[in-house]
Write a protein that holds these residues in place. Structure first.
Motif, PDB file in Angstrom:
ATOM      1  N   GLY A  25       0.819  -1.212   0.000  1.00 49.42           N
ATOM      2  CA  GLY A  25       0.000   0.000   0.000  1.00 49.42           C
ATOM      3  C   GLY A  25       0.845   1.251   0.000  1.00 49.42           C
ATOM      4  O   GLY A  25       0.507   2.246  -0.643  1.00 49.42           O
ATOM      5  N   ALA A  26       1.979   1.208   0.713  1.00 47.10           N
ATOM      6  CA  ALA A  26       2.834   2.393   0.809  1.00 47.10           C
ATOM      7  C   ALA A  26       3.660   2.579  -0.455  1.00 47.10           C
ATOM      8  O   ALA A  26       4.088   3.687  -0.772  1.00 47.10           O
ATOM      9  CB  ALA A  26       3.762   2.262   2.014  1.00 47.10           C
ATOM     10  N   CYS A  27       3.887   1.513  -1.195  1.00 50.90           N
ATOM     11  CA  CYS A  27       4.791   1.555  -2.349  1.00 50.90           C
ATOM     12  C   CYS A  27       4.165   2.316  -3.514  1.00 50.90           C
ATOM     13  O   CYS A  27       3.095   1.948  -3.985  1.00 50.90           O
ATOM     14  CB  CYS A  27       5.120   0.131  -2.791  1.00 50.90           C
ATOM     15  SG  CYS A  27       6.203   0.073  -4.239  1.00 50.90           S
ATOM     16  N   PRO A  28       4.824   3.362  -4.013  1.00 51.77           N
ATOM     17  CA  PRO A  28       4.248   4.100  -5.130  1.00 51.77           C
ATOM     18  C   PRO A  28       4.344   3.337  -6.445  1.00 51.77           C
ATOM     19  O   PRO A  28       3.756   3.729  -7.436  1.00 51.77           O
ATOM     20  CB  PRO A  28       5.088   5.384  -5.186  1.00 51.77           C
ATOM     21  CG  PRO A  28       6.388   5.021  -4.562  1.00 51.77           C
ATOM     22  CD  PRO A  28       6.099   3.948  -3.560  1.00 51.77           C
ATOM     23  N   LEU A  29       5.094   2.239  -6.447  1.00 56.50           N
ATOM     24  CA  LEU A  29       5.309   1.503  -7.685  1.00 56.50           C
ATOM     25  C   LEU A  29       4.617   0.159  -7.724  1.00 56.50           C
ATOM     26  O   LEU A  29       4.663  -0.529  -8.738  1.00 56.50           O
ATOM     27  CB  LEU A  29       6.816   1.320  -7.900  1.00 56.50           C
ATOM     28  CG  LEU A  29       7.490   2.637  -8.291  1.00 56.50           C
ATOM     29  CD1 LEU A  29       8.917   2.681  -7.819  1.00 56.50           C
ATOM     30  CD2 LEU A  29       7.413   2.844  -9.793  1.00 56.50           C
ATOM     31  N   SER A  88      13.965   2.183  -4.162  1.00 60.51           N
ATOM     32  CA  SER A  88      14.615   2.356  -2.849  1.00 60.51           C
ATOM     33  C   SER A  88      14.154   3.615  -2.139  1.00 60.51           C
ATOM     34  O   SER A  88      14.968   4.368  -1.621  1.00 60.51           O
ATOM     35  CB  SER A  88      16.134   2.396  -2.974  1.00 60.51           C
ATOM     36  OG  SER A  88      16.592   1.421  -3.858  1.00 60.51           O
ATOM     37  N   CYS A  89      12.857   3.861  -2.100  1.00 57.41           N
ATOM     38  CA  CYS A  89      12.375   5.076  -1.433  1.00 57.41           C
ATOM     39  C   CYS A  89      12.117   4.832   0.054  1.00 57.41           C
ATOM     40  O   CYS A  89      11.842   5.769   0.788  1.00 57.41           O
ATOM     41  CB  CYS A  89      11.129   5.619  -2.123  1.00 57.41           C
ATOM     42  SG  CYS A  89       9.593   4.802  -1.655  1.00 57.41           S
ATOM     43  N   TYR A  90      12.181   3.577   0.484  1.00 55.83           N
ATOM     44  CA  TYR A  90      12.062   3.199   1.894  1.00 55.83           C
ATOM     45  C   TYR A  90      10.695   3.492   2.500  1.00 55.83           C
ATOM     46  O   TYR A  90      10.554   3.494   3.722  1.00 55.83           O
ATOM     47  CB  TYR A  90      13.136   3.875   2.758  1.00 55.83           C
ATOM     48  CG  TYR A  90      14.556   3.419   2.476  1.00 55.83           C
ATOM     49  CD1 TYR A  90      15.139   2.410   3.244  1.00 55.83           C
ATOM     50  CD2 TYR A  90      15.306   3.994   1.471  1.00 55.83           C
ATOM     51  CE1 TYR A  90      16.439   1.998   3.003  1.00 55.83           C
ATOM     52  CE2 TYR A  90      16.609   3.581   1.216  1.00 55.83           C
ATOM     53  CZ  TYR A  90      17.176   2.594   1.996  1.00 55.83           C
ATOM     54  OH  TYR A  90      18.471   2.192   1.753  1.00 55.83           O
ATOM     55  N   ALA A  91       9.679   3.770   1.671  1.00 53.28           N
ATOM     56  CA  ALA A  91       8.337   4.012   2.219  1.00 53.28           C
ATOM     57  C   ALA A  91       7.859   2.768   2.965  1.00 53.28           C
ATOM     58  O   ALA A  91       7.342   2.848   4.082  1.00 53.28           O
ATOM     59  CB  ALA A  91       7.360   4.383   1.110  1.00 53.28           C
ATOM     60  N   VAL A 149       9.663   2.278   6.445  1.00 56.77           N
ATOM     61  CA  VAL A 149       9.243   3.106   7.585  1.00 56.77           C
ATOM     62  C   VAL A 149       7.805   2.818   7.997  1.00 56.77           C
ATOM     63  O   VAL A 149       7.425   3.080   9.129  1.00 56.77           O
ATOM     64  CB  VAL A 149       9.433   4.631   7.362  1.00 56.77           C
ATOM     65  CG1 VAL A 149      10.878   4.992   7.187  1.00 56.77           C
ATOM     66  CG2 VAL A 149       8.619   5.155   6.216  1.00 56.77           C
ATOM     67  N   GLU A 150       7.009   2.244   7.081  1.00 58.28           N
ATOM     68  CA  GLU A 150       5.616   1.962   7.430  1.00 58.28           C
ATOM     69  C   GLU A 150       5.416   0.576   8.041  1.00 58.28           C
ATOM     70  O   GLU A 150       4.412   0.334   8.701  1.00 58.28           O
ATOM     71  CB  GLU A 150       4.707   2.079   6.194  1.00 58.28           C
ATOM     72  CG  GLU A 150       4.649   3.454   5.539  1.00 58.28           C
ATOM     73  CD  GLU A 150       4.033   4.528   6.411  1.00 58.28           C
ATOM     74  OE1 GLU A 150       3.313   4.180   7.368  1.00 58.28           O
ATOM     75  OE2 GLU A 150       4.278   5.714   6.157  1.00 58.28           O
TER      76      GLU A 150
END
Lengths: 302, 189
Positions: free
Chosen positions: B39-43, B77-80, B83-84
């Protein structure tokens, strides 16, 4: 804590090329704030995400060499504007501190290369430096010009605010908004402020990368922003450079300035158009010229 | 996604176990498959397998399925996710390990530009200590799909006229110090 007397500046590869306006505006802003800074001598590439995809230990050592060089200068605070560099340098410190195996590799490398152990070096980001070391109050006092009636979306991007940093809260960062407000800029509520721009995807899986940037720009527009403000050279490049393509694909009239925080702050503190690299924008050039060209009579009313 | 049956005997649990010894993967086995990462991943909507599915495959030891997925290369590698994640699993670091292993065992789609980019980037940094955005992208395009150079030309021109395209290849003075950094280890690290 007392702010340091002098900072080291670690540019990274982008700030010498596509992100040159970030370097220009950062150095101008620091000069206007009378903060002494010097470039880290003989710095090497941080390794970014690419090195980590090939070897974790090599990536860590590569990044740490820079911190060892910083230690040699005797200056403790390394200003790292690029988000990827910031995360990589921080991560390498973290891995060396918490994983004995990495620590062993680090010891061995430093000894072979004849470099000191960089214990005391602190990796800092300009946003957090402006917020903590300069402070909102001082920024407000030093502001000499205001942008009247321009609303901006502060876009933090991903790596600067994520697990290894102390730039801001990773979930709900607000410091860029506060800095911008301090220098008289109105900011809009921007829910996508920490959504990733895709980084190098615009160069590799192009369609996906451009799509992500379309979503970011569109949402900023929907929230009433006339410009997006960034703190990362890759975010700035992605959002700025593909707007023509987005217009062609979607038919939507998106032509939005994408600025660096240091350009906006530097201008408010009295910096000039070219010394802040404002002439290097690709999108929204007309608006940028309109906003940042100083009209003599307007200036005296601030 | 193609639905396939996998048998227990194909699972490589020893391989899965290695991830728990790697920084960020210590808590892999406590994944509750909640899907917060996806869900957090923009991709994730562009991926063939979502991050949650990748974690499930890794943990159960289905090595090839994980390594052959396009997902690991779409991860920016945005690390969303990291951190979630309520279980504090650094999914980003697991993706990195999968990328490293896929590169080493040559299990990535042929002519796929991202592993090529990673290799070109590292090669340039190893030799010069610095990376030139222009030359790395140029070489990546040559080696993956030279035709994209045409579509990149317009962006290149925009960068050129704003003074943002640097053709200079920098080189650090004390390049000798980099020779003590292993190029790429035999084992995945």
């Amino acid at each position: 804590m007392e702010p340091p007397a002098k900072y080291l500046y670690y540019p990274g590869c982008s700030l010498k090329a596509t992100g040159i306006a970030y370097e220009e505006s950062l150095l101008t802003t620091l000069r206007l704030l009378e903060i002494p800074v010097e470039e880290l001598p003989d710095w090497n590439c941080c390794g970014a995400t690419a090195y980590m995809s090939v070897s974790q230990s090599s990536a860590t050592l590569l990044a740490l060499r820079n911190l060892a060089l910083a230690h040699q200068t005797g200056i403790r605070d390394v200003l790292t504007p690029c988000s990827a560099c910031y995360l990589t340098l921080r991560k390498s410190q973290e891995l060396a501190a918490h994983y004995p195996e990495t620590a062993k590799d680090v010891e061995q490398f430093l000894e072979q290369a004849g470099l000191p152990h960089p214990d005391s070096v602190r990796v800092r980001h300009p946003l957090e430096m402006l917020y903590n070391d300069v402070g909102i109050r001082r920024l407000r006092e030093l502001t000499v010009r205001r942008l009247q009636g321009v609303r901006m979306a502060s876009y933090y991007g991903c790596q600067a605010v994520r697990p290894y940093g102390e730039v801001d809260d990773p979930h709900e960062p607000v410091r860029m908004d506060e800095v911008l407000q301090a220098v008289g800029v109105e900011t809009v509520d921007y829910p996508l402020k920490t959504k990733c721009c895709g980084g190098s995807l615009t160069g590799t899986i192009h369609e996906v990368g451009v799509r992500l940037n379309y979503i970011l720009l569109k949402e900023a527009q929907r929230k009433g922003a006339q410009a997006v403000v960034t703190i990362c050279p890759l975010c700035q490049f992605n959002l700025d450079a593909y707007q023509r393509e987005i217009r062609k694909q979607t038919g939507e009239p998106i032509d939005m300035p994408v600025l660096y925080l240091t350009q906006v702050v530097g201008w408010a503190l009295g910096g000039g158009f070219r010394e802040l690299g404002l002439h290097r924008a690709i999108s929204g050039r007309k608006l940028i010229e309109q906003w940042f060209t100083v009209k003599k009579e307007a200036e005296t009313y601030v | 996604m193609e639905r396939q049956i996998r048998y227990q005997r194909e699972a490589n649990l020893e391989w899965a176990h290695q991830f728990t010894k790697q920084p960020g993967g210590e808590r892999l086995l406590s994944c509750i498959q909640c899907g917060t990462c996806s869900g957090a991943c923009p991709l994730s909507i562009y991926m063939d397998l979502t991050p949650r599915q990748i974690i499930a495959l890794v943990r159960e030891g289905f090595r090839e399925d994980a390594l052959r997925s396009k997902t690991i290369w779409l991860c920016a590698s945005c690390y969303a996710c990291a951190v979630e994640c309520p279980q504090k699993i650094s999914i980003t670091d697991i993706m990195y390990r999968l990328k490293r292993e896929a590169i080493q065992s040559n299990l990535y789609p042929k002519r796929f530009p991202i592993p090529v980019l990673a290799r070109e980037f590292c090669e340039m940094v190893r030799r010069r200590g610095r990376n030139s955005e222009f030359w790395v992208v140029f070489r990546m395009a040559l080696r993956s799909n030279p035709f994209v150079l045409f579509s990149m030309a317009r962006t290149g021109w925009d960068l050129w006229r704003t003074g943002r395209l640097s053709l200079r290849k920098g080189r650090i003075r004390r390049i000798g110090e980099l020779q003590f950094i292993p190029v790429a280890s035999k084992e995945v690290d």
